[in-house]
Write a protein that holds these residues in place. Structure first.
Motif, PDB file in Angstrom:
ATOM      1  N   UNK A 121      46.270  36.046  32.119  1.00 23.07           N
ATOM      2  CA  UNK A 121      47.293  35.346  31.330  1.00 23.07           C
ATOM      3  C   UNK A 121      47.550  36.110  30.037  1.00 23.07           C
ATOM      4  N   UNK A 122      48.702  35.847  29.456  1.00 16.73           N
ATOM      5  CA  UNK A 122      49.066  36.357  28.134  1.00 16.73           C
ATOM      6  C   UNK A 122      48.786  37.864  27.997  1.00 16.73           C
ATOM      7  N   UNK A 123      49.335  38.602  28.947  1.00 20.79           N
ATOM      8  CA  UNK A 123      49.354  40.081  28.883  1.00 20.79           C
ATOM      9  C   UNK A 123      47.968  40.713  29.002  1.00 20.79           C
ATOM     10  N   UNK A 124      46.961  39.959  29.406  1.00 18.43           N
ATOM     11  CA  UNK A 124      45.576  40.468  29.457  1.00 18.43           C
ATOM     12  C   UNK A 124      45.121  40.966  28.083  1.00 18.43           C
ATOM     13  N   UNK A 125      45.715  40.443  27.033  1.00 19.95           N
ATOM     14  CA  UNK A 125      45.468  40.985  25.689  1.00 19.95           C
ATOM     15  C   UNK A 125      44.316  40.245  25.020  1.00 19.95           C
ATOM     16  N   UNK A 126      43.123  40.842  25.072  1.00 18.18           N
ATOM     17  CA  UNK A 126      41.942  40.260  24.452  1.00 18.18           C
ATOM     18  C   UNK A 126      40.886  41.344  24.231  1.00 18.18           C
ATOM     19  N   UNK A 127      40.518  41.595  22.958  1.00 17.72           N
ATOM     20  CA  UNK A 127      41.037  40.984  21.725  1.00 17.72           C
ATOM     21  C   UNK A 127      42.463  41.438  21.440  1.00 17.72           C
ATOM     22  N   UNK A 128      43.045  40.922  20.399  1.00 18.95           N
ATOM     23  CA  UNK A 128      44.427  41.227  20.065  1.00 18.95           C
ATOM     24  C   UNK A 128      44.617  42.733  19.939  1.00 18.95           C
ATOM     25  N   UNK A 129      45.638  43.232  20.634  1.00 14.28           N
ATOM     26  CA  UNK A 129      45.957  44.650  20.568  1.00 14.28           C
ATOM     27  C   UNK A 129      45.247  45.501  21.603  1.00 14.28           C
ATOM     28  N   UNK A 130      44.471  44.865  22.525  1.00 14.44           N
ATOM     29  CA  UNK A 130      43.758  45.623  23.545  1.00 14.44           C
ATOM     30  C   UNK A 130      43.807  44.887  24.881  1.00 14.44           C
ATOM     31  N   UNK A 131      43.871  45.655  25.961  1.00 14.53           N
ATOM     32  CA  UNK A 131      43.760  45.079  27.289  1.00 14.53           C
ATOM     33  C   UNK A 131      42.302  44.804  27.603  1.00 14.53           C
ATOM     34  N   UNK A 132      42.052  43.743  28.354  1.00 15.52           N
ATOM     35  CA  UNK A 132      40.709  43.409  28.805  1.00 15.52           C
ATOM     36  C   UNK A 132      40.672  43.485  30.329  1.00 15.52           C
ATOM     37  N   UNK A 133      39.852  44.381  30.859  1.00 16.42           N
ATOM     38  CA  UNK A 133      39.733  44.517  32.310  1.00 16.42           C
ATOM     39  C   UNK A 133      38.700  43.526  32.844  1.00 16.42           C
ATOM     40  N   UNK A 134      38.793  43.222  34.150  1.00 18.97           N
ATOM     41  CA  UNK A 134      37.869  42.301  34.796  1.00 18.97           C
ATOM     42  C   UNK A 134      37.892  42.549  36.302  1.00 18.97           C
ATOM     43  N   UNK A 135      36.790  42.231  36.945  1.00 20.45           N
ATOM     44  CA  UNK A 135      36.680  42.362  38.401  1.00 20.45           C
ATOM     45  C   UNK A 135      35.860  41.192  38.905  1.00 20.45           C
ATOM     46  N   UNK A 136      36.510  40.283  39.654  1.00 16.38           N
ATOM     47  CA  UNK A 136      35.858  39.070  40.136  1.00 16.38           C
ATOM     48  C   UNK A 136      35.952  39.006  41.654  1.00 16.38           C
ATOM     49  N   UNK A 137      35.408  37.953  42.232  1.00 21.42           N
ATOM     50  CA  UNK A 137      35.314  37.843  43.684  1.00 21.42           C
ATOM     51  C   UNK A 137      36.668  37.940  44.370  1.00 21.42           C
ATOM     52  N   UNK A 138      37.695  37.351  43.768  1.00 15.29           N
ATOM     53  CA  UNK A 138      38.981  37.240  44.447  1.00 15.29           C
ATOM     54  C   UNK A 138      40.143  37.907  43.727  1.00 15.29           C
ATOM     55  N   UNK A 139      39.962  38.314  42.485  1.00 16.47           N
ATOM     56  CA  UNK A 139      41.079  38.926  41.762  1.00 16.47           C
ATOM     57  C   UNK A 139      40.571  39.738  40.587  1.00 16.47           C
ATOM     58  N   UNK A 140      41.393  40.713  40.173  1.00 19.17           N
ATOM     59  CA  UNK A 140      40.981  41.544  39.064  1.00 19.17           C
ATOM     60  C   UNK A 140      42.081  42.466  38.568  1.00 19.17           C
ATOM     61  N   UNK A 141      41.989  42.833  37.307  1.00 14.22           N
ATOM     62  CA  UNK A 141      42.700  43.972  36.733  1.00 14.22           C
ATOM     63  C   UNK A 141      41.572  44.892  36.281  1.00 14.22           C
ATOM     64  N   UNK A 142      41.073  45.671  37.242  1.00 13.43           N
ATOM     65  CA  UNK A 142      39.798  46.354  37.075  1.00 13.43           C
ATOM     66  C   UNK A 142      39.928  47.747  36.496  1.00 13.43           C
ATOM     67  N   UNK A 143      41.127  48.328  36.543  1.00  8.52           N
ATOM     68  CA  UNK A 143      41.263  49.715  36.101  1.00  8.52           C
ATOM     69  C   UNK A 143      42.370  49.861  35.074  1.00  8.52           C
ATOM     70  N   UNK A 144      42.023  50.500  33.959  1.00 10.57           N
ATOM     71  CA  UNK A 144      42.981  50.836  32.904  1.00 10.57           C
ATOM     72  C   UNK A 144      42.765  52.295  32.525  1.00 10.57           C
TER      73      UNK A 144
END
Length: 360
Positions: free
Chosen positions: A258-281
């Motif tokens: 949500x909200x542009x994956x922006x966390x903290x402000x001004x940075x992307x936050x990657x994640x990899x979970x069981x069913x979904x992810x934005x794992x690579x930047x």
């Protein structure tokens, strides 16, 4: 009591016994034969084992010549592939083409560049920690997609590189009865480079038959500044024409953020979970890497999208311009779609050339 065929695995079924037979194919047992593993006298490790002899690590990998189509697995059914592990150097991943054929079909049900199949489309390793796909240090690629077949299964790798490629692999499978209502695993790769202005990227089209859509992987390069992920994903099914039955609300929303994956402000936050992810930047480096690149996956395992006759999937390439107006972008988007369906399937579009698949 219902007879358990060993296919519906999970922690609740681990204690149930079955008549299913477990087999495994690797360069140490090319045919997966019972009691025939580790018998090689020749192989890529033969010289290293010269003091130890047969039974040691004589054939851990294979060398695939330029232009060669190597058969990883050739299995008589009925049964199901349950796990695939493999590794080769990342620089080869877009030019190693993975194909799978079920029940002696002439056209593959799976045709995808190797890296993209394992959610690594940029030829730079990125770990993936999900239920069906796991990529681990330092390049171990794992698939746990269940791939049933009734008569025969064939898995091939085509080397489209100008040089030989060394491949390590293992295919774990079971020989067992396959219920009539089990469909066949499919995967298809497409690329828009760039997306034509004012148009959408098509993830999947031309699917004819009955089945369920189970996953999306996108390798996305943004070619403009600003937030780029306002585009909606749309699923047209069972006769939908102008408007889809399922319409998302934004790119990061579809991939569970949500909200542009922006966390903290001004940075992307990657994640990899069981069913979904934005794992690579992959960020620009101020020299030759001029654009941002992203890798995203979404598995419809608990929420499969079921279709009865046909399916088309698209995503908008949408950002922002002045005056708080949407900007139709021209990104580089490569997608891999995963689904199950009853055969026969519509043949995949022709795979693009090396130049058209190249990471540039």
């Amino acid at each position: 009591m219902n007879r358990f065929n060993g296919l519906e695995m999970g922690i609740s079924n681990l204690a149930r016994v079955s008549d299913a037979q477990t087999r495994s194919i690797s360069p140490e047992n090319f045919k997966g034969e019972k009691g025939k593993g580790g018998m090689a006298t020749e192989g890529t490790g033969a010289d290293c084992a010269r003091d130890l002899g047969i039974g040691w690590k004589v054939s851990p990998s294979v060398e695939i010549a330029p232009g060669e189509i190597f058969t990883m697995a050739d299995i008589e059914g009925p049964g199901a592939i349950q796990h695939i592990w493999l590794t080769c150097f990342p620089t080869h991943w877009r030019n190693m083409i993975l194909r799978m054929y079920w029940d002696e079909e002439e056209q593959p049900s799976v045709e995808v560049p190797l890296g993209d199949f394992f959610c690594n489309g940029w030829q730079e390793r990125c770990d993936v920690n999900s239920q069906p796909i796991a990529v681990n240090p330092a390049g171990g690629m794992n698939s746990y997609w269940l791939m049933p077949f009734r008569k025969h299964a064939t898995i091939t790798i085509e080397n489209k590189e100008p040089d030989k490629v060394v491949l390590y692999y293992q295919v774990d499978y079971t020989l067992t009865e396959v219920p009539e209502d089990m469909a066949y695993f499919h995967a298809q790769w497409r690329r828009s480079n760039p997306v034509p202005y004012g148009e959408v990227h098509t993830i999947l089209d031309g699917v004819s038959g009955k089945g369920q859509y189970i996953g999306t992987y996108l390798a996305w390069q943004v070619n403009n500044t600003g937030w780029w992920g306002e585009g909606e994903i749309k699923f047209y099914m069972d006769g939908d024409k102008q408007f889809p039955t399922i319409c998302g609300t934004g790119t990061e929303d579809y991939f569970g953020g949500a909200w542009n994956w922006e966390q903290p402000l001004g940075k992307y936050s990657t994640y990899s979970t069981a069913y979904l992810g934005m794992h690579q930047l992959i960020n620009p480096d101020g020299l030759y890497r001029s654009q941002q690149r992203f890798g995203m996956y979404r598995w419809h395992i608990l929420d499969p999208i079921r279709f009865q006759s046909d399916l088309k999937v698209t995503i908008q390439d949408l950002g922002w311009r002045s005056g708080r107006r949407y900007l139709p972008q021209q990104s580089d988007i490569a997608s891999t779609a995963f689904w199950y369906q009853l055969e026969p399937h519509t043949p995949h579009p022709s795979l693009p050339s090396n130049d058209d698949r190249e990471v540039i």
